[in-house]
Structure formats: C-alpha cells, structure tokens
Enzyme design. Structure first.
Site, PDB file in Angstrom:
ATOM      1  CD  GLU A 215      -1.255  -2.247   1.709  1.00  0.00           C
ATOM      2  OE1 GLU A 215      -0.748  -2.532   1.945  1.00  0.00           O
ATOM      3  OE2 GLU A 215      -2.524  -3.231   2.450  1.00  0.00           O
ATOM      4  N   GLY A 269       6.156  -2.335  14.224  1.00  0.00           N
ATOM      5  CA  GLY A 269       5.413  -0.861  13.927  1.00  0.00           C
ATOM      6  C   GLY A 269       3.989  -0.706  14.466  1.00  0.00           C
ATOM      7  NE  ARG A 270       1.783  -5.113  17.232  1.00  0.00           N
ATOM      8  CZ  ARG A 270       2.339  -6.325  16.821  1.00  0.00           C
ATOM      9  NH1 ARG A 270       2.606  -6.112  15.747  1.00  0.00           N
ATOM     10  NH2 ARG A 270       2.783  -7.155  17.268  1.00  0.00           N
TER      11      ARG A 270
HETATM   12  O1  F6P Z   1       1.536  -6.018   7.607  1.00  0.00           O
HETATM   13  C1  F6P Z   1       1.424  -5.387   9.036  1.00  0.00           C
HETATM   14  C2  F6P Z   1       2.273  -5.035   9.645  1.00  0.00           C
HETATM   15  O2  F6P Z   1       4.134  -5.592   9.565  1.00  0.00           O
HETATM   16  C3  F6P Z   1       2.220  -3.685  11.086  1.00  0.00           C
HETATM   17  O3  F6P Z   1       3.086  -4.497  11.736  1.00  0.00           O
HETATM   18  C4  F6P Z   1       3.255  -2.539  10.403  1.00  0.00           C
HETATM   19  O4  F6P Z   1       2.552  -1.614  11.333  1.00  0.00           O
HETATM   20  C5  F6P Z   1       2.632  -2.007   9.343  1.00  0.00           C
HETATM   21  O5  F6P Z   1       2.527  -3.652   8.561  1.00  0.00           O
HETATM   22  C6  F6P Z   1       3.309  -1.105   8.078  1.00  0.00           C
HETATM   23  O6  F6P Z   1       4.957  -2.208   7.918  1.00  0.00           O
HETATM   24  P1  F6P Z   1       5.765  -0.890   7.421  1.00  0.00           P
HETATM   25  O7  F6P Z   1       6.490   0.359   8.437  1.00  0.00           O
HETATM   26  O8  F6P Z   1       7.617  -1.600   7.468  1.00  0.00           O
HETATM   27  O9  F6P Z   1       5.674  -0.137   6.301  1.00  0.00           O
END
Ligand code: F6P
Length: 583
Positions: A215, A269-270
């Site tokens: 995305e 990430g979280r």
């Molecule tokens: O899809 C889950 C995840 O890995 C989350 O844990 C994370 O916050 C999000 O995708 C975004 O990840 P990134 O910062 O690597 O784009």
C-alpha cells in the site's frame, strides 16, 4: 519466556476459573456499600493520570489470584528482560526496545555490542534539525518556496500513531504547517489528501520500516508521479523524505541517504510512534513538544519497571484484561475517550492490542487452550452514546469499558481562530456525561427504582442491570506528555496480558497469508499489468520473503506471481471482476 509448567494447572488459574464462572453473581452496589475504602484503595496515580479501578467486577480475592498469576509468570523479570534488550520477540529472534526510544541520552542498552540509545538520540537529533528547518520556512521546495503541507504516506503503525497523535495534539500545531495522512491503497485516499495542495509547497514523508509494504509503495509511487509531472524529476529530493530501516529500497526509490531517517528491527510498527515514524508529528508540533511526549512515555515506563505489582497500574490493567477475557469469557473491550482529540485513539489501540495479542499459539508455537486478545473497539464520547451505548447498558453481552477524560479542555487550536466560545461549559457537559455513563453501567437501575417513576408496562424496558465494569482515566489536559503517558500505559497493559497468556506480543504472522494471496490474485485480475502495477517490485523483491520463519522482514513482497489455482469462489469472483471492470 517459554514455560516449563502449564499455567492452567496452577491453583491460581483453577481458582480464577471458578470465580470467573460465577462472575455474574458479583454485585458492584454490594461491594461499594460493603467496603468504604474501595475507591481510595483502587484509585491510582501514575504521572498525570488518575486511574480509578473501583468499578471493576473484582473482589480483593480475585485481584490476589490475578497477582499470583503475574508472579507465577515472573512478570517483573519479563519486564526487565524486555528493557535490557533480551530477544523477547522469539519468533523473529529480536529484542523489543520501544522503551529505549524514550530513554534519556545517558542510558545504555546494548544490542549486538552496540549502545542503541546513541543511535536513538542520533536520529532524534537529525529529526530535530530537519523539523526546525522546515518549520522555520528554511527548507525550500524545488521552486524556492517553503513547505506548508506534509503528507505522511504509511500504513498500520506507520500511520495510525502519527495520525492519531496529530489529531490529539491539534492545540500544538504549527500555524503555517498542516499534515495529511494517506494509508489506504484505495486511490481515493491519496486523491482526497492531494485536493487543494500545491506541489511546490508539499513535502511527502514516506514512512515504512520495511519499505516494501504494498500500500505504502503504491501510494509513494503515485505521489512521486504527482510531483514529477508538475515539477520535474529533479524535484524529488526537495519534496520526499523517508523513514525506514531499508536503506537500499529508499535509495532505489530516489530518496538520498541524507533524507532517510533510520529505525531498527527492534522497534515494532505498532510501538514506533516515539521513533522517526513520528517525524510528521514532530513537523507539526515541533521538537520540544515531541520530547515532552517522549518524557510522558518515560514516566510510565519507569513506573512499569519499578513499582510493585500491587500498585503497578499497567500491570493491574493487564490483569483485569485477562480476568474478563479468559476467566469471564467476555470477548470485547470498549475504549471510550470523552475527548474529541482522542477520537482516533480506539483505532490506534485496536492495532496495538489486537495485532499484539490476537494469537492462538504460545511462545513455543503450540496451540493454547484458553481465550486471548479481546476485540478492542470504541468511539469518542458523547457520539457513542447516541449509537451503540444502548447495547452497553442493556444488551445481553457485557463489554468492559475504558473511559478517558480530561479535566480541562484542550488549548485553543493554533492553526484556526477559536470559533467556539464557552469552552468550559462544553467541557463540564462532556465530563458529566462521561461520569454518568460509567455510573449507569456500574450501578444500573433496579426494577423497584424504575417502578417509582415509570408506567408498569415500561418497567422491563427501563430497568438497567448494572454490574458493567469500567476503568476511569482522568488527566488534567491533553498535553504531549499526557498523550505519551496514555500510550505507554496501554503498551504495558498489552505486554502484561501477553506475559500471562504466554504469547509473543511482538510478532504478527497472522497478517502474512492475506498478503501472499493478494499478490497471487493481483496477477490474475489483470495478468498483463504485473510489473507496471508494481514498478518497485524489482527494487525490493531481493529484501523480501513470503511466509518464512524468524528474522525475516515484517513484510512480504509486493511482486505479483499468479498461482492460478484459486478456490472456486475466488476464481468466479475474479472472473466477475474482470467483466465488471471492463464492461
Ligand atoms: O502488516 C502489518 C505491519 O507489518 C504492521 O505491523 C506495521 O505497522 C505495518 O505493517 C506497516 O509496516 P511498514 O512500516 O514496514 O510499512
């Protein structure tokens, strides 16, 4: 921590099972009358937060048994292990060091022979310098004009934290700098964010720890095209910065190393708002306010690390979460901030809690036999009162709730003139509603009380069962520090629950299968579009994997490779999509 003794065989677990099966017999009215010290005994102060736990469906015996579970799993040692940088994220063989993100500069946390607190402060310094420059109007776009809009492109932890905090701290925004947040792959998200923006004064922050999240990369590519089409390819360096651990992919995208803000595999990430993932927030509120927020986090970290379990607030909240989910079999928990600034807080907590504790395998990978992670949801009060509170009060499902309320309204928003006067009157009404909801949930209204002023035919409809538990969190005002305190409180609640349940709260394997399948379906939706749709795939596939064990990137590849062997339903829907899409 892998357990040698099955927790379900302990006396505490068995006692709690029996007490949980009988929880509907507990009466809050009785408990309040029977124990005049209940409120003072169960109200705690942590930093600026007052946390009242008295309206929970627990007796001293239940609390003692829950504390026994915490001692059985060695919660205090587990907290120490996490803070010291041990590899507590076992399935990915990593530490989980979000607490190091808010450690003071003289702290020492060694990972692989390196004091990572130095890295944290190096990046904070880089953020500080950059944000001061942009905020002062000294960072010039390709046409020589200062930046007035920051668009954060990221998803999950790279979006929810900064977006929630940006809303929450509106009172601290820079007057001439606004932020927008783009997360969804649906083009409508980016398109609406770009409405009215001038490319010459727009800065994109591409926030992705892995820099392979489909995305984010799709949106980043479209954003880059939007800039290049209007300002030329040379403008990318003045209008894009990245927050990522993946230096190679950032460079392949066209962002130079000087415009990359680092983060590390030991930040989930979280749990990453205190890292450079907070860059857009720092641009909006400034480095001082950002550091105040980190200070708020630290206040609660220190409490969690040092307080005895009996008065350790995040630990107690975690134990209550276990009580309701595992022993009372209550599947959900509502988060109800009576504070407009915190309207996205329930969604933020949804990721924090459910991506951490929505698991059915223990640390060793074996299935566990009891309920874990609750469904966390909610809405700002008083809006929720006029939609779903009916069910909270009189539905057949009991939903434990967290109320969060501020004693004083936020400072006036700096970016707009204050339109609403009589703010104090609004706030009194808001707080009255908040306290009324928790009172009605806890104590209800009996049939006899109802009959006193209600037509007999309506008594059944107008009776409230009560005994619906809630936490009340009150703070003086929604400042950066208070926001940091609130977030850390919930982070450690999540950790406590995971420690009791014996699960790893720092991985998220459950998101991977859907990503892999989406890639194979994507190829079949429009077979000819594979590489055109994913121009970054060549640059990033070398860093990515599908469903692989340990130590892999958090993300799967965005490259699409058809497997062509979908189930009958999916195959039929692909075919329907193709005909509708071209028809
Ligand atoms: O899809 C889950 C995840 O890995 C989350 O844990 C994370 O916050 C999000 O995708 C975004 O990840 P990134 O910062 O690597 O784009």
């Amino acid at each position: 921590m892998v357990r040698t003794v099955d927790i379900t065989t302990t006396s505490q677990w068995r006692t709690l099972q029996a007490l949980g099966a009988a929880h509907t017999e507990l009466g809050l009215r009785r408990m309040f009358v029977g124990d005049p010290s209940r409120v003072s005994r169960m109200t705690h102060e942590i930093g600026d937060l007052v946390v009242d736990l008295s309206k929970h469906l627990v007796t001293p015996e239940i609390v003692e048994q829950l504390l026994g579970l915490a001692r059985f799993v060695g919660l205090t040692d587990q907290v120490r292990a996490m803070a010291a940088g041990e590899r507590v994220n076992t399935s990915q063989d990593r530490p989980a060091l979000h607490m190091a993100l808010r450690a003071p500069p003289d702290a020492v946390v060694v990972v692989n022979g390196r004091n990572i607190v130095e890295d944290v402060h190096r990046v904070l310094h880089q953020m500080d310098k950059f944000t001061r420059c942009v905020r002062a109007g000294e960072w010039l776009g390709a046409t020589g004009r200062p930046i007035d809009t920051v668009v954060n492109v990221g998803i999950g932890g790279s979006d929810l934290g900064p977006a929630m905090a940006y809303e929450a701290l509106a009172a601290f925004h820079h007057r001439q700098l606004r932020c927008r947040f783009v997360a969804n792959i649906d083009a409508a998200d980016l398109e609406s964010a770009l409405v009215g923006l001038d490319p010459a004064t727009t800065m994109f922050v591409i926030a992705s720890k892995s820099f392979v999240t489909s995305e984010t990369i799709r949106n980043a590519i479209s954003a880059r095209r939007w800039i290049v089409d209007r300002l030329g390819a040379a403008a990318v360096g003045r209008h894009f910065v990245a927050v990522s651990a993946n230096a190679q992919a950032v460079e392949a995208f066209g962002i130079g190393p000087e415009n990359r803000f680092d983060l590390w595999d030991w930040v989930g990430g979280r749990y990453s708002l205190g890292s450079a993932i907070g860059l857009s927030l720092m641009l909006a509120i400034g480095p001082e306010a950002f550091r105040d927020m980190l200070g708020g986090f630290r206040t609660v970290d220190e409490h969690f690390e040092s307080m005895p379990l009996e008065c350790n607030v995040p630990a107690l909240l975690g134990l209550l979460g276990v009580w309701y989910r595992t022993f009372c079999d209550l599947p959900t928990r509502a988060v109800l901030p009576y504070c407009h600034g915190l309207r996205s807080f329930p969604t933020y907590l949804g990721q924090l809690d459910m991506e951490s504790n929505g698991k059915r395998a223990g640390v060793n990978g074996a299935p566990i036999s009891y309920n874990t992670g609750a469904i966390v949801w909610g809405e700002a009060g008083t809006r929720g009162q006029h939609s779903f509170h009916q069910l909270l009060h009189q539905g057949t499902t009991v939903v434990p709730a967290d109320f969060i309320v501020m004693a004083r309204p936020s400072h006036p928003t700096r970016s707009v003139d204050r339109e609403v006067h009589e703010t104090e009157a609004h706030n009194d009404q808001l707080v009255a509603n908040c306290l009324a909801q928790s009172t009605a949930l806890a104590f209800g209204r009996t049939a006899e009380e109802t009959a006193a002023d209600t037509a007999p035919a309506l008594v059944g409809h107008c009776t409230f069962p009560g005994n619906r538990p809630s936490t009340m969190i009150m703070a003086p005002r929604l400042s950066p520090s208070v926001l940091g305190q609130l977030i850390a409180l919930y982070e450690h609640q999540v950790f406590t629950q995971a420690a009791i349940w014996g699960i790893n709260p720092f991985d998220q394997w459950g998101v991977e299968l859907g990503k892999t399948l989406a890639n194979s379906i994507l190829a079949d939706l429009n077979a000819s579009a594979t590489n055109e749709q994913n121009p970054m795939s060549a640059a990033i596939t070398s860093t990515t994997v599908g469903l692989q064990p340990a130590a892999t990137n958090e993300q799967t590849s965005v490259s699409a490779a058809s497997h062509g062997n979908h189930d009958a339903s999916t195959t039929a829907l692909i075919s329907r999509y193709r005909s509708m899409n071209t028809g």
